[in-house]
Design a protein around this motif. Structure first.
Motif, mmCIF file in Angstrom:
data_model
loop_
_atom_site.group_PDB
_atom_site.id
_atom_site.type_symbol
_atom_site.label_atom_id
_atom_site.label_comp_id
_atom_site.label_asym_id
_atom_site.label_seq_id
_atom_site.Cartn_x
_atom_site.Cartn_y
_atom_site.Cartn_z
ATOM 1 N N ARG A 192 -3.697 1.500 12.739
ATOM 2 C CA ARG A 192 -3.693 1.954 11.338
ATOM 3 C C ARG A 192 -4.937 2.805 11.050
ATOM 4 O O ARG A 192 -4.848 3.796 10.335
ATOM 5 C CB ARG A 192 -3.610 0.755 10.395
ATOM 6 N N ARG A 193 -6.076 2.418 11.581
ATOM 7 C CA ARG A 193 -7.290 3.227 11.385
ATOM 8 C C ARG A 193 -7.134 4.620 11.986
ATOM 9 O O ARG A 193 -7.572 5.606 11.400
ATOM 10 C CB ARG A 193 -8.492 2.534 12.029
ATOM 11 N N THR A 194 -6.542 4.696 13.179
ATOM 12 C CA THR A 194 -6.348 5.988 13.838
ATOM 13 C C THR A 194 -5.419 6.874 13.015
ATOM 14 O O THR A 194 -5.708 8.056 12.797
ATOM 15 C CB THR A 194 -5.787 5.781 15.261
ATOM 16 N N VAL A 195 -4.313 6.304 12.551
ATOM 17 C CA VAL A 195 -3.381 7.071 11.727
ATOM 18 C C VAL A 195 -4.070 7.513 10.441
ATOM 19 O O VAL A 195 -3.937 8.662 10.017
ATOM 20 C CB VAL A 195 -2.102 6.251 11.446
ATOM 21 N N LYS B 13 6.988 -0.970 4.842
ATOM 22 C CA LYS B 13 6.484 -0.160 3.718
ATOM 23 C C LYS B 13 5.774 1.088 4.240
ATOM 24 O O LYS B 13 5.954 2.198 3.701
ATOM 25 C CB LYS B 13 5.534 -1.005 2.858
ATOM 26 N N THR B 14 4.990 0.941 5.289
ATOM 27 C CA THR B 14 4.273 2.075 5.867
ATOM 28 C C THR B 14 5.259 3.120 6.375
ATOM 29 O O THR B 14 5.106 4.319 6.091
ATOM 30 C CB THR B 14 3.342 1.608 7.001
ATOM 31 N N LEU B 15 6.269 2.683 7.111
ATOM 32 C CA LEU B 15 7.284 3.621 7.605
ATOM 33 C C LEU B 15 8.010 4.308 6.458
ATOM 34 O O LEU B 15 8.257 5.525 6.516
ATOM 35 C CB LEU B 15 8.282 2.895 8.509
ATOM 36 N N ASP B 16 8.349 3.562 5.422
ATOM 37 C CA ASP B 16 9.018 4.157 4.258
ATOM 38 C C ASP B 16 8.167 5.260 3.625
ATOM 39 O O ASP B 16 8.684 6.323 3.260
ATOM 40 C CB ASP B 16 9.322 3.095 3.195
ATOM 41 N N GLU B 17 6.878 5.000 3.494
ATOM 42 C CA GLU B 17 5.988 5.992 2.873
ATOM 43 C C GLU B 17 5.872 7.257 3.738
ATOM 44 O O GLU B 17 5.864 8.369 3.222
ATOM 45 C CB GLU B 17 4.607 5.399 2.612
ATOM 46 N N VAL C 191 1.222 -3.707 -1.606
ATOM 47 C CA VAL C 191 0.722 -4.380 -0.407
ATOM 48 C C VAL C 191 -0.334 -5.415 -0.791
ATOM 49 O O VAL C 191 -0.382 -6.511 -0.220
ATOM 50 C CB VAL C 191 0.169 -3.363 0.615
ATOM 51 N N GLU C 192 -1.163 -5.086 -1.762
ATOM 52 C CA GLU C 192 -2.179 -6.036 -2.216
ATOM 53 C C GLU C 192 -1.530 -7.300 -2.787
ATOM 54 O O GLU C 192 -1.983 -8.413 -2.520
ATOM 55 C CB GLU C 192 -3.085 -5.388 -3.272
ATOM 56 N N LEU D 76 -1.987 2.327 4.249
ATOM 57 C CA LEU D 76 -2.743 2.036 5.477
ATOM 58 C C LEU D 76 -3.995 1.225 5.158
ATOM 59 O O LEU D 76 -4.294 0.244 5.851
ATOM 60 C CB LEU D 76 -3.112 3.335 6.201
ATOM 61 N N ASN D 77 -4.720 1.611 4.110
ATOM 62 C CA ASN D 77 -5.920 0.874 3.700
ATOM 63 C C ASN D 77 -5.587 -0.585 3.392
ATOM 64 O O ASN D 77 -6.268 -1.509 3.852
ATOM 65 C CB ASN D 77 -6.565 1.516 2.472
ATOM 66 N N SER D 78 -4.539 -0.788 2.620
ATOM 67 C CA SER D 78 -4.141 -2.147 2.258
ATOM 68 C C SER D 78 -3.707 -2.931 3.486
ATOM 69 O O SER D 78 -4.018 -4.122 3.622
ATOM 70 C CB SER D 78 -2.999 -2.108 1.247
#
Length: 148
Positions: A49-52, A106-110, A75-76, A19-21
């Motif tokens: 993303r910030r809320t999550v 990637k976010t959903l996978d994590e 992600v970077e 999320l940060n990335s």
């Protein structure tokens, strides 16, 4: 929130890193595009993303013992790649949209990886809520990718 221990929360800090990335990637993309509607769309993705992240951060603290401020290497690297390709591309907007849709994947996978692990009930509830929010973001980004 119940008394969490590190045995009740797994993989949440990894999600927060992604999320940060992603937040940083969307910020960078927003600065690179000329379309104000697309920049506004990126703002919505940043806010989601910030809320999550805010909802998951207490579980990351329970898991790691401190606030997660790191980023996800994959992600970077994608962000750096996109910046390079964006400079050479004739369609910078499409390049960013395409790569950001991959970040949504990637976010959903994590999140799904974390949900496949035994979690405390409140962590699982937060993960399910996060999954719903991020699925909406993914679907919007995928639609935008098809239209671009």
């Amino acid at each position: 929130m119940s008394n969490l221990s590190t045995t009740e929360v797994k993989h949440v800090s990894d999600i927060v890193q992604v999320l940060n990335s992603g937040i940083e990637f969307y910020r960078d993309a927003k600065e690179q595009v000329d379309n104000p509607q697309l920049a506004s769309f990126f703002d919505r993705m940043i806010n989601a993303r910030r809320t999550v992240k805010q909802n998951l951060q207490p579980f990351a603290v329970a898991e790691e013992g401190e606030v997660e401020q790191g980023s996800a290497f994959t992600v970077e690297v994608r962000n750096i790649y996109t910046k390079i390709i964006g400079v050479m591309s004739s369609d910078k907007e499409h390049t960013y949209i395409s790569q950001l849709e991959e970040v949504e994947d990637k976010t959903l996978d994590e999140i799904r990886t974390a949900l496949n692990k035994k979690q405390s009930a409140d962590c699982e509830a937060a993960l399910l809520s996060s999954l719903a929010t991020m699925q909406e973001c993914h679907d919007e980004m995928k639609k935008l990718k098809r239209l671009s």
